[in-house]
Scaffold this active site. Structure first.
Site, PDB file in Angstrom:
ATOM      1  N   TYR A 141       0.874  -1.034   0.103  1.00 18.31           N
ATOM      2  CA  TYR A 141      -0.120  -0.136   0.031  1.00 18.31           C
ATOM      3  C   TYR A 141       0.762   1.219   0.103  1.00 18.31           C
ATOM      4  CZ  TYR A 141      -4.781  -1.824   0.631  1.00 18.31           C
ATOM      5  OH  TYR A 141      -5.988  -2.403   0.474  1.00 18.31           O
ATOM      6  N   LYS A 192       2.755 -15.508   2.903  1.00 19.68           N
ATOM      7  CA  LYS A 192       3.046 -16.219   1.663  1.00 19.68           C
ATOM      8  C   LYS A 192       4.484 -16.417   1.739  1.00 19.68           C
ATOM      9  CE  LYS A 192       1.464 -18.062  -2.413  1.00 19.68           C
ATOM     10  NZ  LYS A 192       0.436 -19.001  -2.442  1.00 19.68           N
ATOM     11  N   ASP A 224      -3.502 -18.058   0.849  1.00 23.21           N
ATOM     12  CA  ASP A 224      -4.215 -18.765  -0.096  1.00 23.21           C
ATOM     13  C   ASP A 224      -5.098 -19.805   0.628  1.00 23.21           C
ATOM     14  OD1 ASP A 224      -1.987 -20.341   0.007  1.00 23.21           O
ATOM     15  OD2 ASP A 224      -1.882 -20.997  -2.114  1.00 23.21           O
ATOM     16  N   ASP A 248      -6.509  -6.814   4.017  1.00 25.88           N
ATOM     17  CA  ASP A 248      -7.714  -6.197   3.318  1.00 25.88           C
ATOM     18  C   ASP A 248      -8.902  -7.149   2.728  1.00 25.88           C
ATOM     19  OD1 ASP A 248      -9.172  -4.109   1.812  1.00 25.88           O
ATOM     20  OD2 ASP A 248      -8.049  -4.552   0.209  1.00 25.88           O
ATOM     21  N   ASP A 252     -12.669  -8.723   4.021  1.00 25.59           N
ATOM     22  CA  ASP A 252     -13.827  -8.658   3.297  1.00 25.59           C
ATOM     23  C   ASP A 252     -14.449 -10.198   3.237  1.00 25.59           C
ATOM     24  OD1 ASP A 252     -13.602  -6.078   2.549  1.00 25.59           O
ATOM     25  OD2 ASP A 252     -14.309  -6.309   0.624  1.00 25.59           O
TER      26      ASP A 252
HETATM   27  C1  IPM Z   1     -10.373  -0.789   3.589  1.00 22.26           C
HETATM   28  C2  IPM Z   1     -10.556  -0.215   2.153  1.00 22.26           C
HETATM   29  C3  IPM Z   1      -9.659   0.680   1.987  1.00 22.26           C
HETATM   30  C4  IPM Z   1      -8.449  -0.041   2.127  1.00 22.26           C
HETATM   31  C5  IPM Z   1      -9.624   1.516   0.641  1.00 22.26           C
HETATM   32  C6  IPM Z   1     -10.928   2.200   0.705  1.00 22.26           C
HETATM   33  C7  IPM Z   1      -8.503   2.457   0.432  1.00 22.26           C
HETATM   34  O1  IPM Z   1     -10.839  -1.095   1.223  1.00 22.26           O
HETATM   35  O2  IPM Z   1     -10.466  -0.155   4.674  1.00 22.26           O
HETATM   36  O3  IPM Z   1     -10.459  -2.118   3.791  1.00 22.26           O
HETATM   37  O4  IPM Z   1      -8.130  -0.774   0.951  1.00 22.26           O
HETATM   38  O5  IPM Z   1      -7.588  -0.540   3.211  1.00 22.26           O
HETATM   39 MG    MG Z   2     -10.844  -3.181   2.166  1.00 24.27          MG
END
Ligand code: IPM
Ligand code: MG
Length: 358
Positions: A141, A192, A224, A248, A252
């Site tokens: 990042y 990884k 993975d 990240d 999700d």
């Molecule tokens: C999160 C989001 C952010 C990230 C984006 C919006 C920059 O996806 O907080 O998970 O990738 O960290």
């Molecule tokens: Mg995110």
């Protein structure tokens, strides 16, 4: 002591969900004696529109002067085409890095009332309670060099750099072991290391730090495999620690185990536990302004703020209990709607939480 809290609405559904969370904060102040001072500032696309910068100097100054920050979400199609440094997401990354918020906590907790809302079988997810500890200020990042350039044969080449220093890994490892110690004393580090040197170093440093936490059982898993295990048998995990990008993605994924990404809060902390708190979901421009977004992830982020930065454990539990009661009472926003439940909008959901504070 009066807690100074900065509210950053952001873009898309941001103003709606932060608005609902603000009502909860005001109720804690007015009915339950929380000493609180609220400020608002701009971050993201709205700041680009108003000030030409996704993180205006004034916002960063207010953020530094406050005890904690509540953020909605940033970004939207309107700002996708502007130069990279001006994009809303850059503002978010700059405030994380500017305040050194390296420790990102993303709990995935399944509320019993929502066991049927997940796309996974109830027996796979019921009772799920895991914590992802994501490193937030390093990795690909922020790594340099980065960019899109013309290569030797005239075609464009994009490149980013995955990079971690020992000290960056060490401090997030300490955070994760500390959290594991307060929970079930099980930590799984995700990397990884079979392919990437950066994460080979990650594994080595996490292992070394682990010698200071002999009471915590440490394991390692490739990312993975971790993605697969998370949907196969998620309850094998308690605390997971991982790098910025893997965290990240995995967070999700983990959110879906709990029924909806609209349920997951997060805390981003620095070494002094000052923090920024935000739902892990995005700004959802497609549903913005329609009073349908789920405000619970933001309201639960308020609970995390009360617990981790403001040290108001009783108030934090009060908010979490109210959310549980509202779900038990059958109130649902569209993302978690199930047959027979009471469908409500963003504002109404917020007000139900306020009404159930006890
Ligand atoms: C999160 C989001 C952010 C990230 C984006 C919006 C920059 O996806 O907080 O998970 O990738 O960290
Ligand atoms: Mg995110």
């Amino acid at each position: 002591m009066v807690h100074k809290v900065l509210l950053l609405n952001g873009d898309g559904i941001g103003p709606e969900i932060v608005g609902a969370a603000e009502e909860v904060l005001l109720a804690l102040r007015d009915r339950f004696g929380l000493a609180l001072e609220l400020e608002h500032a701009l971050l993201g696309g709205c700041a680009v529109d108003a000030a030409g910068d996704p993180l205006p100097e004034a916002t960063l100054a207010l953020a530094r002067a406050s005890d904690a920050i509540l953020l909605g979400a940033v970004g939207g199609p309107k700002w996708d085409k502007i130069e990279r440094d001006k994009r809303p997401e850059r503002g978010l990354l700059r405030i994380r890095s500017g305040l050194d918020l390296y420790c990102n906590l993303r709990p995935a907790l399944l509320y019993p009332a929502l066991a049927e809302a997940s796309t996974l079988k109830p027996e796979v997810v019921s009772g799920l309670d895991l914590m992802i500890v994501r490193e937030l200020t390093g990795d690909i990042y922020f790594g340099k060099p980065r960019g899109i350039e013309i290569g030797t044969n005239g075609e464009r080449v994009g490149h980013n750099t995955m990079v971690y220093s020992e000290s960056e890994i060490r401090r997030i490892a300490h955070s994760a072991f500390g959290i594991a110690r307060l929970r079930n004393k099980k930590l799984c580090s995700i990397d990884k290391a079979n392919v990437l040197e950066t994460t080979e170093l990650w594994r080595e440093v996490v292992t070394t730090v682990g010698r200071e936490y002999v009471d915590v059982e440490l394991s390692h898993m490739y990312v993975d495999n971790a993605a697969m295990q998370l949907v196969r048998t998620p309850k094998q995990f308690d605390v997971m620690v991982t790098s910025n990008m893997f965290g990240d993605i995995l967070s999700d994924l983990a959110s879906m185990l709990t029924g909806s990404i609209g349920m997951l809060p997060s805390a981003s902390l620095n070494a002094e536990n000052k923090g920024m708190f935000e739902p892990i979901h995005g700004s959802a421009p497609d549903i913005a302004g329609r009073n349908v977004a789920n405000p619970l992830a933001t309201i639960l982020s308020v609970a995390m703020m009360l617990r981790y930065s403001l040290r108001e454990e009783a108030q934090a539990s009060r908010v979490e209990a109210a959310v549980s009661k509202v779900l038990d009472a059958g109130y649902r926003t569209a993302d978690i709607q199930q047959p027979g439940m009471k469908l409500v909008g963003t504002r109404e959901m917020g007000r139900e939480v306020v009404a159930h504070l006890a």
